[in-house]
Design an enzyme around this catalytic site. Structure first.
Site, PDB file in Angstrom:
ATOM      1  N   LEU A 137       0.926  -1.192  -0.091  1.00 54.37           N
ATOM      2  CA  LEU A 137      -0.103   0.119  -0.013  1.00 54.37           C
ATOM      3  C   LEU A 137       0.886   1.226  -0.065  1.00 54.37           C
ATOM      4  O   LEU A 137       1.954   1.143   0.554  1.00 54.37           O
ATOM      5  CB  LEU A 137      -0.743   0.038   1.322  1.00 54.37           C
ATOM      6  CG  LEU A 137      -2.030  -1.035   1.435  1.00 54.37           C
ATOM      7  CD1 LEU A 137      -2.530  -0.823   2.796  1.00 54.37           C
ATOM      8  CD2 LEU A 137      -3.024  -0.919   0.318  1.00 54.37           C
ATOM      9  N   ASP A 138       0.477   2.319  -0.722  1.00 51.29           N
ATOM     10  CA  ASP A 138       1.166   3.475  -0.674  1.00 51.29           C
ATOM     11  C   ASP A 138       1.362   3.921   0.900  1.00 51.29           C
ATOM     12  O   ASP A 138       0.560   3.707   1.788  1.00 51.29           O
ATOM     13  CB  ASP A 138       0.504   4.688  -1.270  1.00 51.29           C
ATOM     14  CG  ASP A 138       0.300   4.417  -2.802  1.00 51.29           C
ATOM     15  OD1 ASP A 138       1.174   3.440  -3.283  1.00 51.29           O
ATOM     16  OD2 ASP A 138      -0.501   4.747  -3.379  1.00 51.29           O
ATOM     17  N   LYS A 139       2.419   4.669   0.977  1.00 50.12           N
ATOM     18  CA  LYS A 139       2.762   5.238   2.353  1.00 50.12           C
ATOM     19  C   LYS A 139       1.686   5.965   3.183  1.00 50.12           C
ATOM     20  O   LYS A 139       1.263   5.499   4.156  1.00 50.12           O
ATOM     21  CB  LYS A 139       4.003   6.056   2.192  1.00 50.12           C
ATOM     22  CG  LYS A 139       4.298   6.880   3.542  1.00 50.12           C
ATOM     23  CD  LYS A 139       5.104   7.882   3.332  1.00 50.12           C
ATOM     24  CE  LYS A 139       5.815   8.809   4.447  1.00 50.12           C
ATOM     25  NZ  LYS A 139       6.847   9.699   4.457  1.00 50.12           N
ATOM     26  N   ARG A 237      -5.653   5.984  -7.241  1.00 52.10           N
ATOM     27  CA  ARG A 237      -5.638   7.340  -7.333  1.00 52.10           C
ATOM     28  C   ARG A 237      -5.677   7.863  -8.710  1.00 52.10           C
ATOM     29  O   ARG A 237      -6.158   8.845  -9.115  1.00 52.10           O
ATOM     30  CB  ARG A 237      -4.179   7.747  -6.464  1.00 52.10           C
ATOM     31  CG  ARG A 237      -4.382   7.205  -5.322  1.00 52.10           C
ATOM     32  CD  ARG A 237      -3.024   7.068  -4.516  1.00 52.10           C
ATOM     33  NE  ARG A 237      -2.384   8.390  -4.424  1.00 52.10           N
ATOM     34  CZ  ARG A 237      -1.110   8.855  -4.034  1.00 52.10           C
ATOM     35  NH1 ARG A 237      -0.427   7.628  -3.672  1.00 52.10           N
ATOM     36  NH2 ARG A 237      -0.579   9.966  -4.082  1.00 52.10           N
TER      37      ARG A 237
END
Length: 348
Positions: A137-139, A237
Site C-alpha cells: 500500500l502507498d505510504k 488514485r
C-alpha cells in the site's frame, strides 16, 4: 542511509550517444540495466532535468547521478516498531497498516518501514524475499495487507494475486458528485513527463481495471468503495483523477488548487483542503489460505481521520438539504464501463 552522488561532464568523444550508454561507459562498475532503472526513477539528471534513457547527448552536459544501494545486497535489520496484527498463524499474517508507514525500504526510507517491523515480529521472515511481503500500500494509504511466513505460502499468495483471485476492497472520499457506479478500464504507466508519477498511458501503460460503487453522495463529495482487478502502482488514485473525481487530500493526483464554493462552511474548507493524506483505506481483504485452502476474509473499520472527515461532510450536506430542500442521496446504480475496449489483464 545517505546516497553516494556523482557529477560528471559528458566528454566530446561520447557525443551523440544515448544517456544510459554514456553513464554506463563512465561508471563501468554498474550494470546498464541498473543505470536504466535509476534514470527511470529520476535518480539521474542532466543539467538539472530528468530525461529518458534513450535521449542522445552532445557533449559538455553535466550529469548528476544519485547512486542507489542495491536492495538485494542490503541487510535490513529488525526494528521495534508497533504493528497491528489482525490475524496470524504459522503461514500468513494480516496487518492493518497505519498512515505514514512505508511498506518496503527504498530511497529516502531505508528504515522505519513495515519490513523492518515484520523482522522484529517474525524473525524467521528474514529468510524470505522481501521478508514475506507480497503486495503493498502507498505510504499514506491505510488498511489491510497480507504477508507470508514461509516460502510455500509466499509462492501461493503471489499466484493468487497474479490470478486476480484476492479480494481487495477500498473506501475513498472523492471530490465531486458521482451519480453512477462504474468500471474504469484504462491502462496505467509512467507519466510521460514526470517519471515519478503514474498516469493513464494508452501507449505504454499496462491494463488496469478498477470497479467503484457509490456508498454516499454529498453536496460536494462522494464516498465510494473500490474493488481492484489489477494492482498497478497508484491505480485507484490515477483512475479517480482520470474520472475527474480525485481523492480528497491526494498530494500528487488531487486538485492542485481548489477555489472553495461560497457555500462551503469554514469547517468544511479546513477539513477537506487541509486533509493530510489521500482519503483512501483498504478495508476488506479476502483470499484462500495457502495451506488449509479455506476461504478467509477480514474487514476493518475506517480510521479515525476518515471517519471525522465523513462526519464533517455529512453535516455540511444535511445543513444544505435543510436550507434548500435538496436530496443528495439518490444515485443510479446501473454500471458503466469507462474504456470500452476488451483487455487481457497481465499477471503483475
Amino acid at each position: 542511509m545517505t546516497n553516494d552522488k556523482r557529477e560528471i561532464v559528458v566528454p566530446e568523444n561520447l557525443s551523440g550517444k544515448r544517456l544510459d550508454t554514456i553513464v554506463h561507459e563512465l561508471l563501468t562498475e554498474f550494470s546498464r540495466s541498473k543505470i536504466q532503472q535509476w534514470i527511470n526513477d529520476g535518480h539521474v539528471k542532466v543539467d538539472g532535468q530528468v530525461l529518458l534513457s534513450k535521449k542522445k547527448l552532445y557533449g559538455g552536459e553535466c550529469i548528476e547521478i544519485s547512486i542507489q544501494p542495491d536492495l538485494a545486497l542490503t541487510s535490513f535489520e529488525p526494528e521495534d516498531i508497533e504493528l497491528q496484527i489482525v490475524f496470524s498463524d504459522d503461514d500468513i499474517a494480516v496487518i492493518n497498516k497505519p498512515v505514514g508507514m512505508v511498506v518496503h525500504p527504498a530511497a529516502g526510507n531505508w528504515s522505519g518501514t513495515m519490513l523492518n517491523a515484520i523482522l522484529n515480529y517474525f524473525p524467521n521472515n528474514k529468510t524470505l524475499p522481501r521478508a514475506g511481503i507480497v503486495h503493498r500500500l502507498d505510504k499514506d494509504t491505510s488498511g489491510l495487507l497480507v504477508i507470508a511466513k514461509n516460502e510455500i505460502s509466499q509462492n501461493n499468495l503471489i499466484k493468487q494475486l497474479q490470478n486476480k483471485t484476492v479480494h481487495r476492497e477500498y473506501r475513498a472520499i472523492v471530490w465531486g458528485q458521482i451519480w453512477q457506479n462504474r468500471t474504469i478500464k484504462e491502462p496505467i504507466g509512467r507519466h510521460p513527463k514526470n517519471r515519478k508519477k503514474m498516469a493513464v498511458n494508452k501507449i505504454n501503460g499496462k491494463p488496469s481495471v478498477t470497479h467503484y460503487e457509490v456508498l454516499e453522495r454529498f453536496a460536494f463529495h462522494t464516498y465510494i468503495k473500490c474493488n481492484l482487478e489489477t494492482g498497478r502502482t497508484h491505480q485507484i488514485r490515477v483512475h479517480m483523477q482520470h474520472n475527474d473525481s480525485p481523492i480528497v487530500g491526494d498530494p500528487i493526483y488531487g486538485f492542485k488548487k481548489i477555489i472553495p464554493s461560497k457555500e462551503f462552511s469554514e469547517n468544511l474548507k479546513n477539513s477537506t483542503l487541509n486533509f493530510k493524506r489521500q482519503a483512501l483505506h483498504a478495508t476488506k481483504l479476502g483470499l484462500v489460505h495457502p495451506v488449509t485452502h479455506k476461504n478467509m476474509f477480514w474487514e476493518i473499520p475506517l480510521p479515525e481521520d476518515m471517519r471525522n472527515l465523513l462526519q464533517v461532510i455529512r453535516q455540511e450536506t444535511n445543513d444544505l438539504n435543510d436550507r434548500y430542500d435538496i436530496d443528495y442521496e439518490y444515485y443510479d446504480d446501473s454500471p458503466i464501463i469507462i474504456g470500452d475496449e476488451d483487455i487481457e489483464v497481465d499477471d503483475d
